[in-house]
Design a protein around this motif. Structure first.
Motif, PDB file in Angstrom:
ATOM      1  N   CYS A 261      19.548  56.613  70.502  1.00 24.16           N
ATOM      2  CA  CYS A 261      19.920  56.926  69.054  1.00 24.16           C
ATOM      3  C   CYS A 261      18.893  58.049  68.435  1.00 24.16           C
ATOM      4  O   CYS A 261      17.639  57.894  68.856  1.00 24.16           O
ATOM      5  CB  CYS A 261      20.069  55.816  68.142  1.00 24.16           C
TER       6      CYS A 261
ATOM      7  N   CYS B 121      28.823  55.337  73.138  1.00 24.63           N
ATOM      8  CA  CYS B 121      29.401  55.106  71.596  1.00 24.63           C
ATOM      9  C   CYS B 121      29.889  56.085  70.688  1.00 24.63           C
ATOM     10  O   CYS B 121      29.204  57.037  70.896  1.00 24.63           O
ATOM     11  CB  CYS B 121      28.316  54.142  70.840  1.00 24.63           C
TER      12      CYS B 121
ATOM     13  N   HIS C 209      30.020  56.594  67.885  1.00 21.74           N
ATOM     14  CA  HIS C 209      29.417  56.751  66.703  1.00 21.74           C
ATOM     15  C   HIS C 209      28.324  57.771  66.790  1.00 21.74           C
ATOM     16  O   HIS C 209      28.388  58.900  66.325  1.00 21.74           O
ATOM     17  CB  HIS C 209      28.759  55.233  66.206  1.00 21.74           C
ATOM     18  N   LEU C 210      27.138  57.374  67.182  1.00 26.71           N
ATOM     19  CA  LEU C 210      25.880  58.134  67.360  1.00 26.71           C
ATOM     20  C   LEU C 210      25.338  58.447  68.652  1.00 26.71           C
ATOM     21  O   LEU C 210      24.395  58.679  68.771  1.00 26.71           O
ATOM     22  CB  LEU C 210      24.663  57.778  66.164  1.00 26.71           C
ATOM     23  N   GLY C 211      26.133  57.985  69.582  1.00 22.53           N
ATOM     24  CA  GLY C 211      25.877  58.055  71.064  1.00 22.53           C
ATOM     25  C   GLY C 211      25.149  57.092  71.598  1.00 22.53           C
ATOM     26  O   GLY C 211      24.381  57.190  72.776  1.00 22.53           O
ATOM     27  N   CYS C 212      24.724  56.007  71.138  1.00 22.95           N
ATOM     28  CA  CYS C 212      24.085  54.881  72.131  1.00 22.95           C
ATOM     29  C   CYS C 212      25.150  54.324  73.067  1.00 22.95           C
ATOM     30  O   CYS C 212      26.010  54.779  73.195  1.00 22.95           O
ATOM     31  CB  CYS C 212      23.875  53.721  70.960  1.00 22.95           C
TER      32      CYS C 212
ATOM     33  N   CYS D 153      27.986  47.765  70.834  1.00 25.15           N
ATOM     34  CA  CYS D 153      26.709  48.525  70.674  1.00 25.15           C
ATOM     35  C   CYS D 153      25.710  48.347  69.708  1.00 25.15           C
ATOM     36  O   CYS D 153      26.049  48.011  68.425  1.00 25.15           O
ATOM     37  CB  CYS D 153      27.599  49.890  70.093  1.00 25.15           C
TER      38      CYS D 153
ATOM     39  N   CYS E 211      23.323  49.400  68.240  1.00 24.85           N
ATOM     40  CA  CYS E 211      22.686  50.272  67.527  1.00 24.85           C
ATOM     41  C   CYS E 211      23.189  49.921  66.020  1.00 24.85           C
ATOM     42  O   CYS E 211      22.448  49.818  65.170  1.00 24.85           O
ATOM     43  CB  CYS E 211      22.987  51.735  67.869  1.00 24.85           C
ATOM     44  N   HIS E 212      24.516  49.889  65.872  1.00 24.21           N
ATOM     45  CA  HIS E 212      25.022  49.545  64.290  1.00 24.21           C
ATOM     46  C   HIS E 212      26.101  48.698  64.468  1.00 24.21           C
ATOM     47  O   HIS E 212      26.726  48.413  63.547  1.00 24.21           O
ATOM     48  CB  HIS E 212      25.302  50.784  63.779  1.00 24.21           C
ATOM     49  N   GLY E 213      26.306  47.875  65.736  1.00 20.11           N
ATOM     50  CA  GLY E 213      27.132  46.852  65.654  1.00 20.11           C
ATOM     51  C   GLY E 213      28.477  47.006  65.968  1.00 20.11           C
ATOM     52  O   GLY E 213      29.403  46.152  65.758  1.00 20.11           O
ATOM     53  N   SER E 214      28.966  48.291  66.379  1.00 18.98           N
ATOM     54  CA  SER E 214      30.352  48.448  66.822  1.00 18.98           C
ATOM     55  C   SER E 214      30.661  47.608  67.891  1.00 18.98           C
ATOM     56  O   SER E 214      30.082  47.453  69.077  1.00 18.98           O
ATOM     57  CB  SER E 214      30.790  49.932  67.305  1.00 18.98           C
TER      58      SER E 214
ATOM     59  N   PRO F 226      31.163  51.045  62.458  1.00 14.84           N
ATOM     60  CA  PRO F 226      30.685  52.663  62.417  1.00 14.84           C
ATOM     61  C   PRO F 226      31.321  53.465  63.294  1.00 14.84           C
ATOM     62  O   PRO F 226      31.789  54.608  63.092  1.00 14.84           O
ATOM     63  CB  PRO F 226      29.131  52.356  62.655  1.00 14.84           C
TER      64      PRO F 226
HETATM   65  S1  FES Z   1      25.886  54.344  67.852  1.00 19.14           S
HETATM   66 FE1  FES Z   1      27.226  52.804  68.142  1.00 19.14          FE
HETATM   67  S2  FES Z   1      27.439  51.964  66.710  1.00 19.14           S
HETATM   68 FE2  FES Z   1      26.139  53.266  66.078  1.00 19.14          FE
END
Ligand code: FES
Length: 199
Positions: free
Chosen positions: A18, A126, A128-131, A155, A157-160, A173
């Protein structure tokens, strides 16, 4: 020998991280690519990769690299497949209608999002932001997951959260399901990732 290596779903993909870390990753990747043999260069540029799934047992996941990204191949169990219908009401895009041209080829626009129901193929990044999410195939209560968890991906990083077909849960997210890449079967046990033989 195949491009693939069975990792039992235990290995975390660290190529994509991330935030600022991803920028540094790009910077160091350039000299590495230029030193690769021609076939390796072609792979990095996006050539399809083969994956031998003959050793993949029900409930296991393996990872292959395609275009510098992790592609997961999961052989789902009957129990895992049975969860897909039940979860539809909890998912943001249960029928893969969002960005279907980019995220879900026509032959995967079905409940299991796959050509063969048991074999799921997706890009492990992911939306969201690519994690890179991690596999959470064990059902039941556990940290960062709901008590009625049926198995899928988290995920960190932010719980998706995503189900066993890479479909994102509501109010997370991540805006979209995980991408199903173009792919085809060259035989019962050999997949080609990145090329589906269609224009
Ligand atoms: S990068 Fe996966 S939830 Fe933010």
């Amino acid at each position: 020998m195949s491009d693939a290596a069975v990792d039992k779903g235990r290995r975390n993909w660290i190529a994509i991280t991330c935030g600022a870390g991803a920028v540094g990753g790009v910077a160091v990747a350039v000299p590495f690519v230029s030193s690769l043999a021609p076939s390796e260069r072609a792979k990095a540029a996006g050539a399809p990769v083969q994956a031998d799934i003959s050793a993949l047992k029900p409930g296991e996941m393996m990872t292959v690299e395609w275009r510098g990204k992790p592609v997961w191949i999961v052989r789902r169990t009957e129990a895992q497949l049975a969860t897909l219908k039940q979860l539809e009401g909890q998912l943001a895009d249960p029928f893969s209608k969002r960005n279907p041209g980019e995220l879900t080829p026509a032959y995967a626009r079905n409940v299991p999002r796959s050509i063969k129901p048991e074999v799921f193929v997706c890009v492990g990044i992911c939306s969201h932001l690519g994690c890179s999410p991690t596999e959470k195939f064990t059902p039941g209560p556990q940290p960062s997951l709901p008590n009625d968890w049926e198995g899928g991906f988290l995920c960190p990083c932010h719980g998706s959260t995503f189900d066993m077909a890479g479909r994102v849960f509501k109010n997370k997210p991540a805006p979209d399901n995980l991408e199903v890449p173009r792919h085809q079967y060259l035989s019962d046990t050999l997949l080609l990732i990145g090329d589906d033989g269609k224009a």
